[in-house]
Design a protein around this motif. Sequence first.
Motif, PDB file in Angstrom:
ATOM      1  N   PHE A   5       4.207   7.333   6.045  1.00  0.00           N
ATOM      2  CA  PHE A   5       3.102   6.519   5.570  1.00  0.00           C
ATOM      3  C   PHE A   5       1.911   7.428   5.298  1.00  0.00           C
ATOM      4  CE2 PHE A   5      -0.835   4.103   6.426  1.00  0.00           C
ATOM      5  CZ  PHE A   5      -0.735   3.176   5.398  1.00  0.00           C
ATOM      6  N   ARG A  11      -5.551   7.330   2.243  1.00  0.00           N
ATOM      7  CA  ARG A  11      -5.999   5.947   2.385  1.00  0.00           C
ATOM      8  C   ARG A  11      -7.397   5.903   2.981  1.00  0.00           C
ATOM      9  NH1 ARG A  11      -6.516   0.966   4.522  1.00  0.00           N
ATOM     10  NH2 ARG A  11      -5.263  -0.759   3.678  1.00  0.00           N
ATOM     11  N   ARG A  53       0.212   6.067  -3.587  1.00  0.00           N
ATOM     12  CA  ARG A  53       0.227   4.910  -2.690  1.00  0.00           C
ATOM     13  C   ARG A  53       1.629   4.597  -2.180  1.00  0.00           C
ATOM     14  NH1 ARG A  53       0.935   0.184  -4.931  1.00  0.00           N
ATOM     15  NH2 ARG A  53      -0.034   0.946  -6.868  1.00  0.00           N
ATOM     16  N   ASN A  54       2.637   4.849  -3.011  1.00  0.00           N
ATOM     17  CA  ASN A  54       4.016   4.517  -2.638  1.00  0.00           C
ATOM     18  C   ASN A  54       4.791   5.687  -2.054  1.00  0.00           C
ATOM     19  OD1 ASN A  54       4.436   1.629  -3.555  1.00  0.00           O
ATOM     20  ND2 ASN A  54       3.660   2.510  -5.459  1.00  0.00           N
ATOM     21  N   ASP A  56       6.634   7.747   0.242  1.00  0.00           N
ATOM     22  CA  ASP A  56       7.230   7.506   1.559  1.00  0.00           C
ATOM     23  C   ASP A  56       8.266   8.555   1.917  1.00  0.00           C
ATOM     24  OD1 ASP A  56       9.213   6.905  -0.227  1.00  0.00           O
ATOM     25  OD2 ASP A  56       9.601   4.871   0.487  1.00  0.00           O
ATOM     26  N   ASP A 199      -0.595  -3.413   2.936  1.00  0.00           N
ATOM     27  CA  ASP A 199       0.217  -2.294   3.407  1.00  0.00           C
ATOM     28  C   ASP A 199       0.125  -2.251   4.926  1.00  0.00           C
ATOM     29  OD1 ASP A 199      -2.205  -1.106   4.068  1.00  0.00           O
ATOM     30  OD2 ASP A 199      -2.036   0.531   2.622  1.00  0.00           O
ATOM     31  N   GLN A 200       0.532  -1.143   5.524  1.00  0.00           N
ATOM     32  CA  GLN A 200       0.595  -1.083   6.984  1.00  0.00           C
ATOM     33  C   GLN A 200      -0.766  -1.223   7.653  1.00  0.00           C
ATOM     34  OE1 GLN A 200       2.888   2.257   8.436  1.00  0.00           O
ATOM     35  NE2 GLN A 200       4.405   2.049   6.811  1.00  0.00           N
TER      36      GLN A 200
END
Length: 903
Positions: A5, A11, A53-54, A56, A199-200
Amino acid sequence: MTAKFDPFGARDVFSTAEGDLGIYRLSKLQDAGLGDIDKLPFSVRVLLESVLRNCDGYIVSEDDVKSLAAWDAKSTEGSELPFLPARVVLQDFTGVPCVVDLAAMRSAMQRLGGDAAKINPLIPVDLVIDHSVQVDSFGTDHALEENVALEFRRNKERYEFLRWGQKSLKNFQAIPPNVGIVHQVNLEYLAKGVFVREDQKGKVALPDSLVGTDSHTTMINGLGVVGWGVGGIEAEAVMLGQPIYMLTPQVVGFELTGKLGPGVTATDMVLTITQILRKQGVVGKFVEFYGPGVSHMSLADRATIANMAPEYGATMGFFPVDAETLNYMTRTGRTAGEVDRVERYTKEQGLFRTDDMAPIYTSVVTLDLSTVEPSLAGPKRPQDRVALKNMKSEFHKSLVSAPNDRGFGLSEDDLPRTATVEDAGNSAEIGHGAVVIAAITSCTNTSNPSVMLASGLVAKKAAEKGLKVHPYVKTSLAPGSRVVTDYLIKADLMKDLEKLGFNLVGYGCTTCIGNSGPLPEPVANAVTKGSLVASAVLSGNRNFEGRVNPHVKANYLASPPLVVAYALAGTVDIDLDNEPLGTGSDGQPVFLKDIWPTNAEIQEMIEKAITPEMFQERYNSAYESNPNWNAISVPDSELYTWDADSTYIQEPPFLDDVKETIDPIEPITGARVLALLGDSVTTDHISPAGAIAKDSPAGKYLMEHGVQPADFNSYGSRRGNDRVMHRGTFANIRIRNRLTPEKEGGWTKCFTNGETMPIFDAAEIYKTEGTPLVVIAGKEYGTGSSRDWAAKGTFMLGVKAVIASSFERIHRSNLIGMGVLPLEFVGEDSWESLGLTGEETYDIYVSDDLKPLQHVTVTAKNAAGEVTTFDTLVRIDTPVELDYYRNGGILQTVLLKLLKESK
């Protein structure tokens, strides 16, 4: 592999009027020395935000982020990029097969012992039903009511099926018929500029982005939204959580300076830009517009340019978010909170354009808008611009030019031919160029108030002078949304359009996609009897051969006010600069200049007639506004109940034989040529959307199943039935198969018996023998709409490979998505230069160690035993595309992945 993440620590939070939101800051990548983000094209920055953003470490790797952050404007070697759009947009022609395939995947998943409920869109999907209305009734106050009634009668099964999808599928919404055209509804309502997701760590803002199953999805680029058209099979994968795999794009900067001159419309501008970019060569590239000319341009004008990206060949025609974007969102009824979110997010993220920003582009093109002149495009392609002042001479030139030079091949003796239209005791003589269709239609122009109000002003001035439209002209007005008629009525112009026969016929794509409806019988008879090159003038974006109407050979794209003008003239064989449109009620000649509005008049109408409340009122009730739609009752069920007797919806055979174990890739041997084709073969040629001929294989199938010709509807409306679409592949009446030079249309030579027959019939013979097939073509194979049936039908005919000089982007991708191998001739090679006739047998030496962009040898052996060997490039561009091909297609790939997860 354990997903990560936020591996780049990007972020953060920012403030909006609606509260704090998360943001993945691109500046963090610049701070880390990974690239000069401030110099990237804005469109690349949006892609970069998506991978950041994606990221992973699984679907999107850290290397994907680093590679794109270091984007090199001059590099011709793009790296693979996984792009996860925020949403998907469908129209009903291409959307119905998407929902059919999802229903079929559910059925297949159950047969394989998996969880059918796994088959669901995982991101928001909006379907707008806009491609089914047809112009049967026109020129009367009852035209809209009659066309809508026919639409629902013809499409009852399709609409019941889509209602099932709306109830059964999660994350799926359908906007009913008679609301508007998908791209205009997207521009005015669906697009938000910036979305909020979870998101998380909670709520996070992200740029609006999408793919759509219509090539003109690019219209939304005018609003600063990244999006483009894909095939339905690609869109289905995105719905199911798969990324779009693409090569990092080259970005062409298009600098706009100056302003349009008096009397010049946005349509003239876009036709000029289309011609410039087609010559420049931008297929597969992004085009990004910048410069002071952009700042002086309305958003509707930007959307008109962006809409035409498929016509100039680019993946996108992008206008970044700026002050005009925010103003447009306010004018179209978006909330203050939505507009504030877009402004704050794009400024925080470096996505807000100003004139002093200068990204670095792969190359640059410049246009001074003051040099644009009134124009049309035609008679066969949208990139073939014709200056209005040259229309008469260029039309004459097209009459005698060869068909392969965009002409009609007439002799001098053919030119004087005329015919008489006789109707109810009245008669009119028509010749070549007679305008038998004048249509204000399509997303391209009906979204633009400046040209729509201009058409109303031309009608008003013409009516005041006593001009009338010739009785043989089929006139129609099909706006892109109900707001258009609202502001035409408020401007007191609707009645003037109606006086000239431009009555409302429907809200949807009509003439531009072949839903022009039949010509009145006396007109059709005269055109046929006289063997005339009749003309259509439409405010559309497509004018390929055979698309608009089977009786109309010369099709010209024009601005809405010019559509009105040519309806008054009654012919394209006229010099509108120097010849009168007609005679006024005072007996004096009336010229175009006498009825053309000034820019000031148009702007005054825009300010007077359009309000945000119009948009809010129309779209607040969009989902419930059609009582016919609301009355459709369907059961709630996880699996769709297939009806063997349906002629609209059938379970396709693509997944019938899917297995959990995959067979190796093997050479294609002993293949026969099904079609030998020239340059610029479009998806309309391969899979027509328009009328179904009574004597065609598809027409015979329908009649065998109790459907009368009057109820055939169109190919586009029957895309949910593979039995019709299979038979309709290569059935366009204007396609030219060089294997049968004596016949135009969907014919071929069957080498089993030496007979000339419909392509479908020959393919069935080859299928019983187990003979693989190939299609051979020239440049720009598969141009036009993002039509997945052009690939699905090719697959169902038994075609294993298509060998062409070049492919249009979407069709190439769709072929791979159906397990059909796309091969390109190398260098200057072509089927002509190699001396191929199509009568040879072909061996293609692919194997299980196939790699992306590999060279593969092909041999062609003629009847005398002589062998021609040539090199081809495998146009499987990425490892993911190779997986699709290896698995037999994209549906099989996704199904097997979800099956594995569900067990």
